[in-house]
Motif scaffolding. Sequence first.
Motif, PDB file in Angstrom:
ATOM      1  N   ALA A 187       0.842  -1.194   0.000  1.00  0.00           N
ATOM      2  CA  ALA A 187       0.000   0.000   0.000  1.00  0.00           C
ATOM      3  C   ALA A 187       0.879   1.246   0.000  1.00  0.00           C
ATOM      4  CB  ALA A 187      -0.910  -0.011   1.225  1.00  0.00           C
ATOM      5  N   LEU A 188       0.303   2.344  -0.449  1.00  0.00           N
ATOM      6  CA  LEU A 188       1.020   3.620  -0.477  1.00  0.00           C
ATOM      7  C   LEU A 188       0.301   4.611   0.433  1.00  0.00           C
ATOM      8  CD1 LEU A 188       1.695   3.959  -4.321  1.00  0.00           C
ATOM      9  CD2 LEU A 188       3.170   2.914  -2.571  1.00  0.00           C
ATOM     10  N   ASP A 189       1.084   5.360   1.196  1.00  0.00           N
ATOM     11  CA  ASP A 189       0.481   6.365   2.063  1.00  0.00           C
ATOM     12  C   ASP A 189       0.125   7.615   1.264  1.00  0.00           C
ATOM     13  OD1 ASP A 189       2.833   7.838   1.677  1.00  0.00           O
ATOM     14  OD2 ASP A 189       3.629   7.419   3.671  1.00  0.00           O
ATOM     15  N   ALA A 190      -0.286   8.661   1.972  1.00  0.00           N
ATOM     16  CA  ALA A 190      -0.733   9.882   1.282  1.00  0.00           C
ATOM     17  C   ALA A 190       0.381  10.544   0.486  1.00  0.00           C
ATOM     18  CB  ALA A 190      -1.298  10.865   2.307  1.00  0.00           C
ATOM     19  N   GLU A 191       1.626  10.244   0.841  1.00  0.00           N
ATOM     20  CA  GLU A 191       2.776  10.816   0.133  1.00  0.00           C
ATOM     21  C   GLU A 191       3.323   9.881  -0.942  1.00  0.00           C
ATOM     22  OE1 GLU A 191       3.557  13.885   0.768  1.00  0.00           O
ATOM     23  OE2 GLU A 191       2.077  13.982   2.386  1.00  0.00           O
ATOM     24  N   GLY A 192       2.660   8.738  -1.138  1.00  0.00           N
ATOM     25  CA  GLY A 192       3.106   7.790  -2.151  1.00  0.00           C
ATOM     26  C   GLY A 192       4.198   6.845  -1.689  1.00  0.00           C
ATOM     27  N   ARG A 193       4.430   6.745  -0.378  1.00  0.00           N
ATOM     28  CA  ARG A 193       5.466   5.867   0.157  1.00  0.00           C
ATOM     29  C   ARG A 193       4.868   4.545   0.597  1.00  0.00           C
ATOM     30  NH1 ARG A 193       7.280  10.512   4.287  1.00  0.00           N
ATOM     31  NH2 ARG A 193       5.060  10.153   4.702  1.00  0.00           N
ATOM     32  N   PRO A 194       5.611   3.427   0.455  1.00  0.00           N
ATOM     33  CA  PRO A 194       5.108   2.129   0.918  1.00  0.00           C
ATOM     34  C   PRO A 194       4.760   2.176   2.400  1.00  0.00           C
ATOM     35  CG  PRO A 194       7.055   1.838  -0.435  1.00  0.00           C
ATOM     36  CD  PRO A 194       6.942   3.308  -0.184  1.00  0.00           C
ATOM     37  N   MET A 195       3.656   1.518   2.759  1.00  0.00           N
ATOM     38  CA  MET A 195       3.212   1.522   4.147  1.00  0.00           C
ATOM     39  C   MET A 195       2.621   0.161   4.508  1.00  0.00           C
ATOM     40  SD  MET A 195      -0.435   3.628   3.931  1.00  0.00           S
ATOM     41  CE  MET A 195      -0.939   3.146   5.594  1.00  0.00           C
ATOM     42  N   ARG A 196       2.624  -0.140   5.785  1.00  0.00           N
ATOM     43  CA  ARG A 196       1.967  -1.337   6.317  1.00  0.00           C
ATOM     44  C   ARG A 196       0.466  -1.060   6.335  1.00  0.00           C
ATOM     45  NH1 ARG A 196       0.893  -3.464  11.786  1.00  0.00           N
ATOM     46  NH2 ARG A 196       1.269  -5.719  11.794  1.00  0.00           N
ATOM     47  N   SER A 197      -0.325  -1.998   5.790  1.00  0.00           N
ATOM     48  CA  SER A 197      -1.753  -1.733   5.669  1.00  0.00           C
ATOM     49  C   SER A 197      -2.527  -3.039   5.574  1.00  0.00           C
ATOM     50  CB  SER A 197      -2.035  -0.851   4.452  1.00  0.00           C
ATOM     51  OG  SER A 197      -3.364  -0.378   4.456  1.00  0.00           O
ATOM     52  N   TRP A 198      -3.826  -2.913   5.444  1.00  0.00           N
ATOM     53  CA  TRP A 198      -4.714  -4.063   5.402  1.00  0.00           C
ATOM     54  C   TRP A 198      -5.150  -4.375   3.969  1.00  0.00           C
ATOM     55  CZ3 TRP A 198      -9.128  -2.620   2.985  1.00  0.00           C
ATOM     56  CH2 TRP A 198      -9.473  -1.259   3.028  1.00  0.00           C
ATOM     57  N   HIS A 199      -5.552  -5.622   3.791  1.00  0.00           N
ATOM     58  CA  HIS A 199      -6.167  -6.048   2.532  1.00  0.00           C
ATOM     59  C   HIS A 199      -7.242  -7.075   2.871  1.00  0.00           C
ATOM     60  CE1 HIS A 199      -6.726  -7.075  -1.659  1.00  0.00           C
ATOM     61  NE2 HIS A 199      -6.523  -8.343  -1.386  1.00  0.00           N
ATOM     62  N   LEU A 200      -8.410  -6.928   2.272  1.00  0.00           N
ATOM     63  CA  LEU A 200      -9.529  -7.845   2.504  1.00  0.00           C
ATOM     64  C   LEU A 200      -9.854  -8.561   1.209  1.00  0.00           C
ATOM     65  CD1 LEU A 200     -11.665  -8.622   4.750  1.00  0.00           C
ATOM     66  CD2 LEU A 200     -13.197  -7.019   3.594  1.00  0.00           C
ATOM     67  N   THR A 201      -9.959  -9.874   1.263  1.00  0.00           N
ATOM     68  CA  THR A 201     -10.309 -10.638   0.078  1.00  0.00           C
ATOM     69  C   THR A 201     -11.317 -11.714   0.456  1.00  0.00           C
ATOM     70  OG1 THR A 201      -9.409 -11.803  -1.860  1.00  0.00           O
ATOM     71  CG2 THR A 201      -8.478 -12.372   0.291  1.00  0.00           C
ATOM     72  N   THR A 202     -11.969 -12.274  -0.532  1.00  0.00           N
ATOM     73  CA  THR A 202     -13.011 -13.281  -0.313  1.00  0.00           C
ATOM     74  C   THR A 202     -12.682 -14.542  -1.097  1.00  0.00           C
ATOM     75  OG1 THR A 202     -14.684 -11.545  -0.035  1.00  0.00           O
ATOM     76  CG2 THR A 202     -15.478 -13.765  -0.474  1.00  0.00           C
ATOM     77  N   ILE A 203     -12.835 -15.675  -0.439  1.00  0.00           N
ATOM     78  CA  ILE A 203     -12.640 -16.980  -1.089  1.00  0.00           C
ATOM     79  C   ILE A 203     -13.971 -17.710  -1.055  1.00  0.00           C
ATOM     80  CG2 ILE A 203     -11.472 -19.213  -0.954  1.00  0.00           C
ATOM     81  CD1 ILE A 203      -9.148 -17.770   0.394  1.00  0.00           C
ATOM     82  N   ARG A 204     -14.377 -18.201  -2.207  1.00  0.00           N
ATOM     83  CA  ARG A 204     -15.636 -18.929  -2.304  1.00  0.00           C
ATOM     84  C   ARG A 204     -15.383 -20.355  -2.740  1.00  0.00           C
ATOM     85  NH1 ARG A 204     -16.577 -13.845  -4.300  1.00  0.00           N
ATOM     86  NH2 ARG A 204     -18.313 -12.676  -3.362  1.00  0.00           N
ATOM     87  N   TYR A 205     -15.857 -21.301  -1.956  1.00  0.00           N
ATOM     88  CA  TYR A 205     -15.867 -22.699  -2.372  1.00  0.00           C
ATOM     89  C   TYR A 205     -17.295 -22.993  -2.824  1.00  0.00           C
ATOM     90  CZ  TYR A 205     -11.384 -23.459   0.003  1.00  0.00           C
ATOM     91  OH  TYR A 205     -10.072 -23.408   0.395  1.00  0.00           O
TER      92      TYR A 205
END
Length: 307
Positions: free
Chosen positions: A285-303
Amino acid sequence: MSKLKSGLSALSILCLSVTSVDALAKDPIVLDPTSRWFVNFAPDRCTIVRSFSEGDDAIALRISQFVPSSSLELMLLGHHAKLRAPSWRAGSVNFPLKVSLGPDTGVSAEASANQGSVDDGNVIIVSNLSFHPEPLSDFEPRPVRNFLPEDQQQALATMERIEFAGSIRRDLALNTGAMANVFKVLNDCTYNLMGAIGLDPDASRARSMPPVLVEESGEKMAREIQARYPSAAPADRRMAILRVRLIVEDNGSVGECTIIGTTNIDDFGKGVCDAFRGTARYSPALDAEGRPMRSWHLTTIRYMIPS
């Protein structure tokens, strides 16, 4: 409606026989609320629930968010929460559902819905409802947005109901009233949730780009997750939806993995987080200044198993 609410923990996705019917043209069912909005701020999600009507018409509307997002999870629980397959989708497990903020606000979205059940009723599950024309692929970057586009925010203040049409067996309208304050509560909750999972809420809200899955690692990871599908599940006609929340480090590796918002998890979730940690690689992820940052990601898996 208390039984429907208590049955949420036992929610399961079933391979139901969904009849192909195109000629159920009746006036929509219009239901009035029988409760206030109930709010549940859990450690892994923000949820609001409201009951409508009574007796055989009783239905509950549940809306959840897991991170600050322009999409949400929506569930309908009750007798009228029944999907029907249009003739051209016979045998499918995903059904097109039109969700509108009515009347006459001009705000609507086409979503993919699944049929489920609780011990004492039907469930319609919309895993990702969004009114933004944005990519759904994990491989495509997308900026953080509010639930509604800026030019449609007023609809939350002027709307009177949520309308459901399309593959629902009978068109349905729930008289919710205006929902601007309701979504403000959800937004505030997800903002605070970022702090609860160890992220900076202000930086999370201001990030200019979320993590984006590197396509090559995504293809490999998909094969690994598919290989972990329980061998007995197809024969038992068992299906599930898993929501996975990741903490992606500023170098693109997966740090934390949490399975949330699941249906009938049983043994479906075993090894999924191992696959993400061991195989998935992201552009951070990129922060407000365009620098790499630690952040979240949400995804969905369907069986899913086609009927």
